[in-house]
Scaffold this motif. Structure first.
Motif, PDB file in Angstrom:
ATOM      1  N   GLU A  74       0.828  -1.199   0.000  1.00 28.42           N
ATOM      2  CA  GLU A  74       0.000   0.000   0.000  1.00 28.42           C
ATOM      3  C   GLU A  74       0.872   1.262   0.000  1.00 28.42           C
ATOM      4  O   GLU A  74       1.889   1.331   0.689  1.00 28.42           O
ATOM      5  CB  GLU A  74      -0.879  -0.026   1.254  1.00 28.42           C
ATOM      6  CG  GLU A  74      -1.922   1.032   1.318  1.00 28.42           C
ATOM      7  CD  GLU A  74      -2.847   0.814   2.499  1.00 28.42           C
ATOM      8  OE1 GLU A  74      -3.967   0.312   2.266  1.00 28.42           O
ATOM      9  OE2 GLU A  74      -2.440   1.119   3.629  1.00 28.42           O
ATOM     10  N   TYR A  75       0.441   2.231  -0.789  1.00 27.84           N
ATOM     11  CA  TYR A  75       1.142   3.517  -0.851  1.00 27.84           C
ATOM     12  C   TYR A  75       0.161   4.635  -0.523  1.00 27.84           C
ATOM     13  O   TYR A  75      -0.984   4.614  -0.962  1.00 27.84           O
ATOM     14  CB  TYR A  75       1.731   3.750  -2.245  1.00 27.84           C
ATOM     15  CG  TYR A  75       2.933   2.885  -2.523  1.00 27.84           C
ATOM     16  CD1 TYR A  75       4.213   3.374  -2.304  1.00 27.84           C
ATOM     17  CD2 TYR A  75       2.778   1.586  -2.972  1.00 27.84           C
ATOM     18  CE1 TYR A  75       5.329   2.575  -2.553  1.00 27.84           C
ATOM     19  CE2 TYR A  75       3.873   0.774  -3.213  1.00 27.84           C
ATOM     20  CZ  TYR A  75       5.151   1.289  -2.998  1.00 27.84           C
ATOM     21  OH  TYR A  75       6.235   0.491  -3.226  1.00 27.84           O
ATOM     22  N   HIS A  76       0.623   5.595   0.238  1.00 25.53           N
ATOM     23  CA  HIS A  76      -0.191   6.757   0.596  1.00 25.53           C
ATOM     24  C   HIS A  76       0.310   7.974  -0.178  1.00 25.53           C
ATOM     25  O   HIS A  76       1.510   8.099  -0.450  1.00 25.53           O
ATOM     26  CB  HIS A  76      -0.125   7.017   2.100  1.00 25.53           C
ATOM     27  CG  HIS A  76      -0.802   5.952   2.890  1.00 25.53           C
ATOM     28  ND1 HIS A  76      -2.125   6.032   3.248  1.00 25.53           N
ATOM     29  CD2 HIS A  76      -0.352   4.758   3.355  1.00 25.53           C
ATOM     30  CE1 HIS A  76      -2.456   4.938   3.919  1.00 25.53           C
ATOM     31  NE2 HIS A  76      -1.402   4.150   3.988  1.00 25.53           N
ATOM     32  N   LEU A  77      -0.619   8.841  -0.508  1.00 28.42           N
ATOM     33  CA  LEU A  77      -0.285  10.059  -1.235  1.00 28.42           C
ATOM     34  C   LEU A  77       0.042  11.153  -0.221  1.00 28.42           C
ATOM     35  O   LEU A  77      -0.724  11.393   0.701  1.00 28.42           O
ATOM     36  CB  LEU A  77      -1.458  10.487  -2.118  1.00 28.42           C
ATOM     37  CG  LEU A  77      -1.953   9.431  -3.091  1.00 28.42           C
ATOM     38  CD1 LEU A  77      -3.201   9.924  -3.823  1.00 28.42           C
ATOM     39  CD2 LEU A  77      -0.859   9.062  -4.074  1.00 28.42           C
ATOM     40  N   GLU A  78       1.157  11.780  -0.428  1.00 30.05           N
ATOM     41  CA  GLU A  78       1.603  12.831   0.486  1.00 30.05           C
ATOM     42  C   GLU A  78       1.916  14.078  -0.322  1.00 30.05           C
ATOM     43  O   GLU A  78       2.603  14.004  -1.346  1.00 30.05           O
ATOM     44  CB  GLU A  78       2.863  12.326   1.192  1.00 30.05           C
ATOM     45  CG  GLU A  78       3.360  13.198   2.300  1.00 30.05           C
ATOM     46  CD  GLU A  78       4.532  12.533   3.009  1.00 30.05           C
ATOM     47  OE1 GLU A  78       5.681  12.840   2.647  1.00 30.05           O
ATOM     48  OE2 GLU A  78       4.283  11.694   3.900  1.00 30.05           O
ATOM     49  N   VAL A  79       1.402  15.213   0.119  1.00 29.37           N
ATOM     50  CA  VAL A  79       1.700  16.456  -0.598  1.00 29.37           C
ATOM     51  C   VAL A  79       3.128  16.868  -0.299  1.00 29.37           C
ATOM     52  O   VAL A  79       3.658  16.608   0.784  1.00 29.37           O
ATOM     53  CB  VAL A  79       0.710  17.589  -0.236  1.00 29.37           C
ATOM     54  CG1 VAL A  79      -0.713  17.212  -0.584  1.00 29.37           C
ATOM     55  CG2 VAL A  79       0.808  17.966   1.217  1.00 29.37           C
TER      56      VAL A  79
END
Length: 151
Positions: free
Chosen positions: A89-94
């Motif tokens: 799983e990958y999370h989106l980070e600004v």
């Protein structure tokens, strides 16, 4: 009367942001399209969502969401961060690049908040905070936000 007053405040915040974004277009500093700007606002508000969480929230297909996210990654506004719990799983980070861009509207929010504190007593400001917290937490259940984004 209350509806009109609330709409006027909400509209002024939106218009201030749009004007600032258009000013960046005039200076050729903006590299986000309008849709990408909306995507970034959503990603930031959701607080490090996965691509699937983002796609579900905006009600688009995961491949379409992945396409939009990849464009934002290429432009340097988002990065994928692998989950320490689930390596699949990958999370989106600004990125800081977007935070700098986003601060266009956040600075105005801080300006207005400062004016509120100058204009109203601490008790009145606390009442406003309490009302806004209730509106967000209880009266807008369709748009849940993670705790960090709600602050």
């Amino acid at each position: 009367m209350l509806e009109a007053a609330f709409n006027q405040v909400y509209t002024k915040f939106k218009l201030h942001f749009y004007r600032a974004v258009f000013a960046r277009f005039q200076k050729r500093e903006a590299s986000l399209t309008t849709v990408e700007t909306f995507c970034m606002e959503i990603i930031m508000a959701l607080g490090k969502p996965t691509i699937n969480e983002f796609s579900r929230f905006v009600a688009i297909s995961p491949p379409n969401a992945a396409y939009k996210v990849n464009s934002l990654i290429q432009k340097g506004y988002v990065r994928k961060v692998q989950s320490p719990d689930d390596k699949r799983e990958y999370h989106l980070e600004v990125t800081q690049k977007y935070i700098d861009y986003y601060n266009i509207s956040y600075r105005y929010l801080n300006t207005v908040m400062g004016r509120i504190q100058e204009r109203f007593s601490p008790e009145e400001a606390a009442n406003l905070e309490e009302m806004l917290t209730i509106v967000s937490a209880e009266l807008m259940p369709e748009i849940p936000l993670p705790p960090a984004a709600a602050e």
